[in-house]
Write a protein that holds these residues in place. Structure first.
Motif, PDB file in Angstrom:
ATOM      1  N   LEU A 167       1.036  -1.301   0.015  1.00 45.79           N
ATOM      2  CA  LEU A 167      -0.024  -0.126  -0.115  1.00 45.79           C
ATOM      3  C   LEU A 167       0.769   1.246  -0.037  1.00 45.79           C
ATOM      4  N   THR A 168       2.183   1.125   0.565  1.00 42.02           N
ATOM      5  CA  THR A 168       2.848   2.526   0.817  1.00 42.02           C
ATOM      6  C   THR A 168       3.854   2.525  -0.006  1.00 42.02           C
ATOM      7  N   SER A 169       4.263   1.668  -0.696  1.00 43.63           N
ATOM      8  CA  SER A 169       5.776   1.946  -1.445  1.00 43.63           C
ATOM      9  C   SER A 169       5.515   2.777  -2.698  1.00 43.63           C
ATOM     10  N   SER A 170       6.778   3.397  -3.010  1.00 40.33           N
ATOM     11  CA  SER A 170       6.570   4.323  -3.946  1.00 40.33           C
ATOM     12  C   SER A 170       8.185   4.046  -4.835  1.00 40.33           C
ATOM     13  N   GLY A 171       8.230   4.655  -6.200  1.00 42.78           N
ATOM     14  CA  GLY A 171       9.400   4.094  -6.822  1.00 42.78           C
ATOM     15  C   GLY A 171       9.017   3.338  -8.228  1.00 42.78           C
ATOM     16  N   SER A 172      10.263   3.064  -8.796  1.00 43.04           N
ATOM     17  CA  SER A 172      10.307   2.477  -9.822  1.00 43.04           C
ATOM     18  C   SER A 172       9.452   0.799  -9.797  1.00 43.04           C
ATOM     19  N   ASN A 173       8.662   0.526 -10.801  1.00 45.73           N
ATOM     20  CA  ASN A 173       8.301  -0.760 -10.676  1.00 45.73           C
ATOM     21  C   ASN A 173       9.282  -1.838 -11.039  1.00 45.73           C
ATOM     22  N   PHE A 174      10.337  -1.492 -11.600  1.00 43.06           N
ATOM     23  CA  PHE A 174      11.408  -2.563 -11.770  1.00 43.06           C
ATOM     24  C   PHE A 174      12.115  -2.654 -10.568  1.00 43.06           C
ATOM     25  N   ARG A 175      12.224  -1.571  -9.787  1.00 43.07           N
ATOM     26  CA  ARG A 175      13.300  -1.796  -8.677  1.00 43.07           C
ATOM     27  C   ARG A 175      12.707  -1.751  -7.537  1.00 43.07           C
ATOM     28  N   VAL A 176      11.455  -1.178  -7.047  1.00 41.62           N
ATOM     29  CA  VAL A 176      10.645  -1.301  -5.847  1.00 41.62           C
ATOM     30  C   VAL A 176       9.472  -2.377  -6.131  1.00 41.62           C
ATOM     31  N   PRO A 177       9.578  -3.544  -6.175  1.00 36.89           N
ATOM     32  CA  PRO A 177       8.483  -4.539  -6.610  1.00 36.89           C
ATOM     33  C   PRO A 177       7.420  -4.405  -6.223  1.00 36.89           C
ATOM     34  N   PRO A 178       6.999  -4.071  -4.796  1.00 38.19           N
ATOM     35  CA  PRO A 178       5.681  -3.852  -4.289  1.00 38.19           C
ATOM     36  C   PRO A 178       4.727  -2.519  -5.000  1.00 38.19           C
ATOM     37  N   VAL A 179       5.523  -1.686  -5.450  1.00 37.50           N
ATOM     38  CA  VAL A 179       4.678  -0.709  -6.333  1.00 37.50           C
ATOM     39  C   VAL A 179       3.950  -1.213  -7.583  1.00 37.50           C
ATOM     40  N   ASN A 180       3.993  -2.378  -7.624  1.00 34.82           N
ATOM     41  CA  ASN A 180       3.320  -2.936  -8.843  1.00 34.82           C
ATOM     42  C   ASN A 180       1.966  -3.541  -8.375  1.00 34.82           C
ATOM     43  N   PHE A 181       1.602  -3.082  -7.178  1.00 26.67           N
ATOM     44  CA  PHE A 181       0.296  -3.546  -6.775  1.00 26.67           C
ATOM     45  C   PHE A 181      -0.482  -2.182  -7.426  1.00 26.67           C
TER      46      PHE A 181
END
Length: 543
Positions: A167-181
């Protein structure tokens, strides 16, 4: 159809009829049904069983008998790992001595790599891990997201931490996997994001919330923004800097909070959501795990929690919630609690025709195997994997044939078999996307498919069973039942199968030519037996 193939088809039809008659007899005589039930094993059980029994007593419903060791082992392997038990594991389990041998097997399977693979698959369905339309995570995003989910399952990451990161991650969808939610949501409007959050982590359909609740939730996610980068298909999920002013938010339960300038309202929402007293969070995941293991939710469907969809056993749901919080939100702890219960380990043969027997869990609920589990089982027996395809290969995706279907990361990669047998499209994240209902099309495929016939004919397990039996047909029959159904044949099944072999095999076996003919006929008879077992309800269903 040639006369010989017609004869073989008719003989195979007799096997199907025999299985149907056996199931009919099991329905007529509800006492202990061998080899599916037992009266000799004591199952200690736990508080789950007390709460289930209280409800059954209120309704005057008789609970089912204990399932046999043979049924339990096959069930626990399928439910926990998505695989059939190897014959050696079956024999070792049946010979195992000492107390709580079922509990020991549960612990072993929960610590296995196959458990991680299978439950990563389940979470991938829920989180919509898919490269192509309409989700469009693209291959790099899929691989990063799938790897992160798999590591979370393998480490038994506490569920509250798991959800907070999503729910709270930010950043690149390649380098911060949880933001792919956020990337795996079909659309980037605040209302669409809020709907996905409600469905996935609150177990409720957005349309069943009040208009004010929907507007309030959308406002919380109104500052989530997306931007492209120069790297192919990369996207950044971030907090919109143009909206850094203070904001007031209202949670779905009516509680209000002031968010300071520059602070992320998603953090506040996550803090509110994962509290033990939250009316949606713990209830949703506990109910979903119960659904996964037991075949239906205490609130059913598991992603349709609302006031006018009542729970069938509120006391049990409250108990499971309390135990889950007490464990530190450990999913495996919840699994152990349910799997070690007598309720889970009861027979699938009902002892009551009460219309609420299934909803109140008076017996284990029979379900067809998941599409991925079924094709992996056929591939495991046949010694060859499935041919996968991606309808929009960007970039071209190659999947080796030996790769098990439950380990596939991308929901776009599919096959005709998976489509035919109801694998979910991973478009909505609802449990109803998976269709495990048996259809005429599926039945005809299994009866007539040249691919299934090829797997049977070339099966290394079948050929090894023929060699190891050294011409003893009874030994061969027992081996095949153990491999495919995880049990020995009943005396009636042995008699029927042995008679079939006797009717097919040549009487004159003297000379090399006759010996070759004997081997060919035994191979054909064995293929027929395997074909019959694979097409039986017992093989195709978890029971």
């Amino acid at each position: 159809m040639t006369p010989n193939s017609l004869n073989r088809f008719c003989r195979r039809g007799c096997w199907i009829l025999s299985s149907a008659l056996l199931l009919l007899c099991q329905t007529i005589f509800p006492a202990i049904v061998e080899p599916f039930e037992t009266a000799t094993i004591e199952i200690k059980g736990n508080r789950i069983d007390e709460l289930i029994q209280q409800k059954l007593n209120e309704e005057g419903i008789q609970s089912a008998n204990h399932c046999s060791d043979e049924v339990f082992l096959r069930r626990i392997f399928i439910d926990v790992t998505g695989t059939l038990p190897p014959a050696k594991a079956s024999v070792a389990f049946y010979r195992m001595q000492g107390e709580n041998k079922r509990g020991r097997v549960i612990n072993q399977l929960l610590e296995s790599d196959s458990y991680v693979d299978y439950w990563t698959l389940k979470w991938s369905d829920l989180l919509r891990i898919k490269a192509e339309f309409p989700i469009n995570l693209w291959p790099n995003g899929v691989q990063a997201y799938h790897r992160w989910v798999k590591e979370a399952v393998a480490s038994d990451m506490p569920y509250d931490q798991f959800v907070r990161q999503l729910l709270t991650s930010s950043g690149s969808n390649f380098r911060v996997p949880p933001v792919n939610f956020y990337r795996a949501i079909e659309g980037q409007k605040p209302e669409t994001i809020a709907a996905a959050v409600a469905l996935t982590f609150m177990g409720t359909r957005f349309e069943f919330l009040t208009e004010k609740q929907r507007a309030d939730m959308a406002h919380i996610f109104s500052r989530v923004a997306f931007k492209k980068t120069d790297e192919w298909k990369e996207e950044i999920v971030y907090l919109d800097p143009a909206q850094y002013s203070p904001m007031e938010i209202t949670f779905p339960d009516g509680k209000q909070m002031e968010i300071a300038a520059g602070k992320d309202p998603r953090d506040a929402f996550a803090d509110w959501l994962i509290q033990p007293e939250n009316p949606w969070f713990t209830k949703s995941i506990v109910n979903r795990v119960w659904f996964w293991l037991m075949g239906r939710g205490l609130i059913h469907e598991p992603d349709d929690i609302r006031s006018d969809n009542p729970c069938t056993n509120p006391a049990l749901l409250a108990y499971l919630e309390k135990q889950f919080v007490k464990s530190g939100y450990e999913i495996q702890s919840l699994f152990r609690l349910i799997l070690n219960s007598r309720t889970y380990q009861q027979s699938a043969i009902p002892q009551s025709d009460h219309p609420e027997a299934e909803a109140l869990f008076a017996h284990y609920i029979v379900r067809r195997l998941d599409a991925e589990v079924l094709i992996d089982a056929l591939g495991w027996f046949g010694g060859s994997g499935e041919l996968y395809q991606s309808p929009v290969p960007e970039p071209f995706t190659f999947v080796p044939e030996y790769k098990r279907t439950i380990t596939l990361s991308d929901g776009t990669i599919t096959s005709q078999f998976l489509e035919k047998f109801g694998r979910p499209g991973r478009d909505s994240g609802t449990e109803l996307e998976r269709n495990n209902e048996i259809s005429v099309d599926q039945t005809m495929y299994l009866l007539n498919s040249s691919e299934v016939q090829k797997k049977i004919r070339n099966s290394p397990l079948m050929k090894a069973a023929i060699r190891n039996s050294k011409g003893n047909d009874r030994t061969l029959i027992r081996s095949l039942y153990l491999i495919l159904l995880s049990r020995n044949p009943t005396p009636e099944e042995m008699k029927s199968a042995f008679s079939y072999y006797a009717s097919v095999l040549p009487k004159n076996t003297k000379g090399k030519k006759q010996q070759r003919n004997l081997w060919t006929k035994r191979q054909q008879a064995t293929e027929d037996l395997v074909w019959s077992l694979i097409n039986s309800k017992e093989f195709l269903h978890r029971h």
